[in-house]
Design a protein around this motif. Structure first.
Motif, PDB file in Angstrom:
ATOM      1  N   TYR B  16      16.108  46.172  96.745  1.00 38.04           N
ATOM      2  CA  TYR B  16      14.929  47.032  96.886  1.00 38.04           C
ATOM      3  C   TYR B  16      13.737  46.449  96.127  1.00 38.04           C
ATOM      4  O   TYR B  16      12.605  46.466  96.602  1.00 38.04           O
ATOM      5  N   TYR B  54      10.756  48.973  88.709  1.00 37.27           N
ATOM      6  CA  TYR B  54      11.366  50.059  87.927  1.00 37.27           C
ATOM      7  C   TYR B  54      11.508  51.312  88.792  1.00 37.27           C
ATOM      8  O   TYR B  54      12.542  51.981  88.777  1.00 37.27           O
ATOM      9  N   ARG B  55      10.465  51.617  89.557  1.00 38.93           N
ATOM     10  CA  ARG B  55      10.453  52.876  90.309  1.00 38.93           C
ATOM     11  C   ARG B  55      11.446  52.880  91.467  1.00 38.93           C
ATOM     12  O   ARG B  55      11.935  53.931  91.837  1.00 38.93           O
ATOM     13  N   VAL B  56      11.718  51.725  92.068  1.00 40.02           N
ATOM     14  CA  VAL B  56      12.614  51.722  93.231  1.00 40.02           C
ATOM     15  C   VAL B  56      14.034  51.296  92.887  1.00 40.02           C
ATOM     16  O   VAL B  56      14.878  51.227  93.765  1.00 40.02           O
ATOM     17  N   CYS B  57      14.307  51.005  91.616  1.00 39.80           N
ATOM     18  CA  CYS B  57      15.650  50.517  91.263  1.00 39.80           C
ATOM     19  C   CYS B  57      16.629  51.680  91.088  1.00 39.80           C
ATOM     20  O   CYS B  57      16.435  52.527  90.227  1.00 39.80           O
ATOM     21  N   PRO B  58      17.710  51.743  91.895  1.00 39.28           N
ATOM     22  CA  PRO B  58      18.666  52.850  91.765  1.00 39.28           C
ATOM     23  C   PRO B  58      19.538  52.739  90.520  1.00 39.28           C
ATOM     24  O   PRO B  58      20.232  53.678  90.166  1.00 39.28           O
ATOM     25  N   ASP B  59      19.564  51.575  89.879  1.00 42.65           N
ATOM     26  CA  ASP B  59      20.483  51.377  88.765  1.00 42.65           C
ATOM     27  C   ASP B  59      19.788  51.131  87.434  1.00 42.65           C
ATOM     28  O   ASP B  59      20.417  50.663  86.492  1.00 42.65           O
ATOM     29  N   SER B  60      18.492  51.433  87.382  1.00 43.71           N
ATOM     30  CA  SER B  60      17.722  51.337  86.119  1.00 43.71           C
ATOM     31  C   SER B  60      17.897  49.972  85.443  1.00 43.71           C
ATOM     32  O   SER B  60      18.175  49.891  84.256  1.00 43.71           O
TER      33      SER B  60
END
Lengths: 243, 66
Positions: B16, B54-60
């Motif tokens: 992503y 940062y905003r689109v990362c599902p796993d932080s």
């Protein structure tokens, strides 16, 4: 601008690569920190993929029977009226097995916040056809595509539109803009609960790359291009205003 | 100084961030992580620390430092 994952969301859970649950959980964590309710927030998670959140976030969490997390959340709210309560579930729980609970909680205008993750399939059980599956979409139990003449496509938000509830919105967990809107809607929904306005529901369209049999980026495009045709985005009810 | 701190152990290689980065600063490394996923790297020269990843990362995975 400094950006760091919220501390109340503390590990990477066992979600598949590209799953929207990770995004939604982080948004809930960020919102809780912004509203300063991390200590008070009680979350009720459903059976299925969303139950992984029990390991993922650091709130007091209860796991309800499948489809019954809205009544469980309402019960928690009655016992602890000072605590914000969040019911977090998938579309299978909210619009399939738990449809009656969703509708009746909305009918009573119970003061809880509900987040529904809509990925158009039954995710954890292997991607079977769900009420939210799009016409023509191939799933494990509709290998030739869902036949629209036989099965309809259910939009839960459209059903709740006419009801006397505090807040109703739908966003997509796709892209920077979609995430920003999703976060704004979750925040508003929780604020409505804190103001005592009543029932608030936010539906989040989420990619499920594993069960859509698509690479994550393609699954994201599917949500953005196909799902939004049947599930329009936006805020549908916003009552109570700023108190 | 690096603008982005990566917690690569969390990365599941969904891509992503690679897709959303407005400066194409993120790419796959081709190296397989402990979890078995192809992970990502950030080109600090191109990075503008906008926070899209940062905003689109599902796993932080990302932490924006500036």
């Amino acid at each position: 601008m400094k950006l760091k994952a919220p501390e109340c969301v503390f590990s990477s859970a066992g979600f598949c690569p590209g799953c929207g649950h990770g995004l939604a959980s982080r948004l809930v964590g960020e919102t809780a920190e912004e509203l300063n309710i991390v200590e008070k927030l009680v979350t009720v998670v459903d059976v299925a993929c969303c139950s992984f959140n029990i390991d993922y976030w650091n709130f007091d969490t209860i796991m309800a029977a499948h489809g019954r997390d809205i009544p469980t959340a309402v019960g928690v709210k009655h016992v602890r009226p000072g605590c914000p309560v969040l019911a977090y579930m998938g579309d299978g729980a909210a619009y399939s097995i738990g449809m009656a609970e969703t509708i009746h909680a909305a009918l009573r205008n119970d003061p809880v916040t509900v987040i529904v993750i809509n990925n158009s399939v039954f995710g954890m059980t292997g991607g079977q056809m769900a009420p939210t599956t799009l016409p023509g979409e191939r799933t494990a139990t509709s290998p030739k595509g869902k036949d629209p003449a036989r099965y309809g496509t259910l939009s839960g938000v459209e059903l709740l539109k006419g009801m006397d509830i505090a807040y109703l919105a739908r966003a997509e967990l796709v892209g920077v803009g979609g995430m920003a809107k999703a976060k704004r809607y979750i925040k508003k929904a929780l604020e409505h609960q804190l103001n005592g306005d009543g029932f608030s529901l936010v539906e989040l369209l989420s990619p499920c790359p594993t069960n859509l049999n698509l690479p994550p980026v393609k699954a994201k495009q599917f949500v953005h291009e196909e799902m939004t045709k049947y599930f329009p985005l936006g805020e549908f009810i916003d009552k109570g205003g700023d108190k | 100084m690096s603008k982005v701190k990566l917690n690569i152990a969390r990365c599941k290689g969904c891509g992503y961030c690679v897709d959303e980065c407005p400066k194409q600063a993120i790419s796959f490394t081709g190296r397989i992580s402990e979890k078995g996923y192809d992970t990502i790297q950030v080109d600090d020269e191109k990075c503008i620390a906008c926070g899209s990843c940062y905003r689109v990362c599902p796993d932080s995975v990302f932490e924006i430092l500036v």
